[in-house]
Design a protein around this motif. Structure first.
Motif, PDB file in Angstrom:
ATOM      1  N   VAL A  30       0.865  -1.177   0.000  1.00 54.76           N
ATOM      2  CA  VAL A  30       0.000   0.000   0.000  1.00 54.76           C
ATOM      3  C   VAL A  30       0.901   1.225   0.000  1.00 54.76           C
ATOM      4  O   VAL A  30       1.786   1.356   0.848  1.00 54.76           O
ATOM      5  CB  VAL A  30      -0.929   0.018   1.240  1.00 54.76           C
ATOM      6  N   LYS A  31       0.662   2.123  -0.967  1.00 55.47           N
ATOM      7  CA  LYS A  31       1.439   3.363  -1.048  1.00 55.47           C
ATOM      8  C   LYS A  31       0.480   4.537  -0.899  1.00 55.47           C
ATOM      9  O   LYS A  31      -0.538   4.600  -1.571  1.00 55.47           O
ATOM     10  CB  LYS A  31       2.156   3.473  -2.393  1.00 55.47           C
ATOM     11  N   VAL A  32       0.840   5.447  -0.013  1.00 57.17           N
ATOM     12  CA  VAL A  32       0.061   6.667   0.182  1.00 57.17           C
ATOM     13  C   VAL A  32       1.021   7.835  -0.014  1.00 57.17           C
ATOM     14  O   VAL A  32       2.083   7.886   0.588  1.00 57.17           O
ATOM     15  CB  VAL A  32      -0.574   6.719   1.588  1.00 57.17           C
ATOM     16  N   ARG A  33       0.624   8.767  -0.871  1.00 59.76           N
ATOM     17  CA  ARG A  33       1.433   9.960  -1.170  1.00 59.76           C
ATOM     18  C   ARG A  33       0.646  11.200  -0.767  1.00 59.76           C
ATOM     19  O   ARG A  33      -0.560  11.272  -0.971  1.00 59.76           O
ATOM     20  CB  ARG A  33       1.692  10.030  -2.671  1.00 59.76           C
ATOM     21  N   TRP A  34       1.345  12.186  -0.229  1.00 56.97           N
ATOM     22  CA  TRP A  34       0.713  13.455   0.143  1.00 56.97           C
ATOM     23  C   TRP A  34       1.748  14.571   0.074  1.00 56.97           C
ATOM     24  O   TRP A  34       2.946  14.326   0.063  1.00 56.97           O
ATOM     25  CB  TRP A  34       0.090  13.377   1.537  1.00 56.97           C
ATOM     26  N   GLY A  35       1.260  15.809   0.009  1.00 51.68           N
ATOM     27  CA  GLY A  35       2.136  16.974  -0.039  1.00 51.68           C
ATOM     28  C   GLY A  35       2.592  17.367   1.349  1.00 51.68           C
ATOM     29  O   GLY A  35       1.788  17.471   2.265  1.00 51.68           O
ATOM     30  N   ASP A  36       3.892  17.590   1.485  1.00 50.17           N
ATOM     31  CA  ASP A  36       4.454  17.992   2.777  1.00 50.17           C
ATOM     32  C   ASP A  36       4.374  19.504   2.930  1.00 50.17           C
ATOM     33  O   ASP A  36       4.692  20.251   2.004  1.00 50.17           O
ATOM     34  CB  ASP A  36       5.906  17.530   2.880  1.00 50.17           C
ATOM     35  N   VAL A  37       3.962  19.962   4.095  1.00 45.56           N
ATOM     36  CA  VAL A  37       3.805  21.397   4.336  1.00 45.56           C
ATOM     37  C   VAL A  37       5.148  22.085   4.576  1.00 45.56           C
ATOM     38  O   VAL A  37       5.239  23.304   4.473  1.00 45.56           O
ATOM     39  CB  VAL A  37       2.872  21.671   5.528  1.00 45.56           C
ATOM     40  N   ARG A  38       6.193  21.331   4.887  1.00 50.64           N
ATOM     41  CA  ARG A  38       7.482  21.952   5.193  1.00 50.64           C
ATOM     42  C   ARG A  38       8.182  22.477   3.953  1.00 50.64           C
ATOM     43  O   ARG A  38       8.718  23.573   3.956  1.00 50.64           O
ATOM     44  CB  ARG A  38       8.390  20.968   5.933  1.00 50.64           C
ATOM     45  N   ASP A  39       8.186  21.672   2.882  1.00 43.05           N
ATOM     46  CA  ASP A  39       8.912  22.116   1.690  1.00 43.05           C
ATOM     47  C   ASP A  39       8.122  21.941   0.400  1.00 43.05           C
ATOM     48  O   ASP A  39       8.619  22.249  -0.671  1.00 43.05           O
ATOM     49  CB  ASP A  39      10.260  21.408   1.587  1.00 43.05           C
ATOM     50  N   GLY A  40       6.903  21.446   0.478  1.00 41.64           N
ATOM     51  CA  GLY A  40       6.058  21.314  -0.710  1.00 41.64           C
ATOM     52  C   GLY A  40       6.298  20.047  -1.507  1.00 41.64           C
ATOM     53  O   GLY A  40       5.587  19.791  -2.477  1.00 41.64           O
ATOM     54  N   ASN A  41       7.267  19.230  -1.133  1.00 41.38           N
ATOM     55  CA  ASN A  41       7.518  17.972  -1.835  1.00 41.38           C
ATOM     56  C   ASN A  41       6.489  16.927  -1.431  1.00 41.38           C
ATOM     57  O   ASN A  41       5.881  17.013  -0.374  1.00 41.38           O
ATOM     58  CB  ASN A  41       8.925  17.449  -1.523  1.00 41.38           C
ATOM     59  N   LYS A  42       6.333  15.931  -2.279  1.00 38.03           N
ATOM     60  CA  LYS A  42       5.429  14.826  -1.961  1.00 38.03           C
ATOM     61  C   LYS A  42       6.185  13.781  -1.140  1.00 38.03           C
ATOM     62  O   LYS A  42       7.311  13.416  -1.472  1.00 38.03           O
ATOM     63  CB  LYS A  42       4.898  14.189  -3.245  1.00 38.03           C
ATOM     64  N   LEU A  43       5.565  13.330  -0.072  1.00 39.27           N
ATOM     65  CA  LEU A  43       6.109  12.227   0.718  1.00 39.27           C
ATOM     66  C   LEU A  43       5.315  10.982   0.388  1.00 39.27           C
ATOM     67  O   LEU A  43       4.138  11.045   0.038  1.00 39.27           O
ATOM     68  CB  LEU A  43       5.991  12.538   2.205  1.00 39.27           C
ATOM     69  N   GLU A  44       5.962   9.828   0.505  1.00 44.45           N
ATOM     70  CA  GLU A  44       5.287   8.575   0.217  1.00 44.45           C
ATOM     71  C   GLU A  44       5.542   7.612   1.352  1.00 44.45           C
ATOM     72  O   GLU A  44       6.676   7.409   1.780  1.00 44.45           O
ATOM     73  CB  GLU A  44       5.794   7.983  -1.102  1.00 44.45           C
ATOM     74  N   LEU A  45       4.462   7.016   1.823  1.00 45.75           N
ATOM     75  CA  LEU A  45       4.542   5.970   2.846  1.00 45.75           C
ATOM     76  C   LEU A  45       4.214   4.651   2.173  1.00 45.75           C
ATOM     77  O   LEU A  45       3.167   4.516   1.538  1.00 45.75           O
ATOM     78  CB  LEU A  45       3.536   6.246   3.969  1.00 45.75           C
ATOM     79  N   VAL A  46       5.115   3.688   2.273  1.00 49.13           N
ATOM     80  CA  VAL A  46       4.907   2.367   1.695  1.00 49.13           C
ATOM     81  C   VAL A  46       4.747   1.389   2.840  1.00 49.13           C
ATOM     82  O   VAL A  46       5.615   1.277   3.704  1.00 49.13           O
ATOM     83  CB  VAL A  46       6.097   1.949   0.782  1.00 49.13           C
ATOM     84  N   THR A  47       3.636   0.670   2.825  1.00 36.85           N
ATOM     85  CA  THR A  47       3.351  -0.335   3.861  1.00 36.85           C
ATOM     86  C   THR A  47       3.179  -1.677   3.179  1.00 36.85           C
ATOM     87  O   THR A  47       2.410  -1.805   2.230  1.00 36.85           O
ATOM     88  CB  THR A  47       2.060   0.020   4.621  1.00 36.85           C
ATOM     89  N   ARG A  48       3.909  -2.658   3.665  1.00 33.91           N
ATOM     90  CA  ARG A  48       3.790  -4.016   3.145  1.00 33.91           C
ATOM     91  C   ARG A  48       3.268  -4.925   4.252  1.00 33.91           C
ATOM     92  O   ARG A  48       3.715  -4.814   5.395  1.00 33.91           O
ATOM     93  CB  ARG A  48       5.146  -4.509   2.651  1.00 33.91           C
ATOM     94  N   ALA A  49       2.333  -5.805   3.872  1.00 33.94           N
ATOM     95  CA  ALA A  49       1.748  -6.693   4.876  1.00 33.94           C
ATOM     96  C   ALA A  49       1.385  -8.035   4.231  1.00 33.94           C
ATOM     97  O   ALA A  49       0.939  -8.069   3.081  1.00 33.94           O
ATOM     98  CB  ALA A  49       0.512  -6.069   5.494  1.00 33.94           C
ATOM     99  N   GLN A  50       1.564  -9.078   4.985  1.00 36.69           N
ATOM    100  CA  GLN A  50       1.160 -10.403   4.550  1.00 36.69           C
ATOM    101  C   GLN A  50      -0.355 -10.518   4.672  1.00 36.69           C
ATOM    102  O   GLN A  50      -0.920 -10.195   5.706  1.00 36.69           O
ATOM    103  CB  GLN A  50       1.829 -11.463   5.428  1.00 36.69           C
ATOM    104  N   ILE A  51      -1.006 -10.943   3.615  1.00 35.06           N
ATOM    105  CA  ILE A  51      -2.466 -11.070   3.625  1.00 35.06           C
ATOM    106  C   ILE A  51      -2.832 -12.542   3.739  1.00 35.06           C
ATOM    107  O   ILE A  51      -2.287 -13.392   3.136  1.00 35.06           O
ATOM    108  CB  ILE A  51      -3.102 -10.475   2.327  1.00 35.06           C
TER     109      ILE A  51
END
Length: 163
Positions: free
Chosen positions: A142-163
């Motif tokens: 699962v990847k979630v991307r959002w805009g960072d308020v500190r510098d305007g760049n996009k951050l991405e959180l990648v979560t991996r899980a066994q289903i």
């Protein structure tokens, strides 16, 4: 000569008395400048702290949202393994064909409802985008991307899980 009947009168220099009487206007102005510089520095620290706290809040929200869709996939495991939960960044959000909690919904309908509600949560993040994949390894990503308020760049959180 000083006799017993004469009173002693003190002698003061007028210039020495005036110099020791209090602060001058220049000293007060210097003190105000030093105080104002200190207060400006303090407000800068406070602004930076608020910006960093908001960035940490957004990262926490992205983590919660990622774990939410992983739990939804685990609850609807067969549909998740069939690829009903896979969605790319640019792919449109599926429509809801079955009301949440309604009787008679198929596993695909539940997956579409989960994705619709989950994408709505992701889009609450500033510039929020999401991507879900389930490669053949059996580990959901699962990847979630959002805009960072500190510098305007996009951050991405990648979560991996066994289903």
């Amino acid at each position: 000569m000083i006799g017993g009947n004469e009173a002693m009168t003190p002698v003061f220099e007028s210039s020495g008395l005036r110099r020791k009487a209090g602060f001058t206007l220049l000293e007060v102005l210097v003190a105000l400048v030093v105080l104002s510089i200190g207060l400006l520095g303090l407000s800068g620290l406070q602004t930076g702290s608020l910006r960093n706290n908001h960035s940490a809040f957004l990262r926490s929200q992205a983590t919660v949202v990622s774990n939410d869709i992983i739990d939804r996939r685990r609850a609807n495991r067969d549909s998740a393994r069939a690829g009903d939960y896979d969605i790319a960044y640019v792919e449109a959000t599926p429509s809801i064909d079955c009301a949440p909690g309604a009787i008679g919904c198929s596993a695909t309908d539940v997956a579409n409802t989960d994705l619709f509600m989950w994408r709505a949560y992701v889009e609450r993040l500033p510039g929020g985008e999401s991507d879900i994949s389930f490669p053949l390894t059996g580990v959901a990503e699962v990847k979630v991307r959002w805009g960072d308020v500190r510098d305007g760049n996009k951050l991405e959180l990648v979560t991996r899980a066994q289903i």
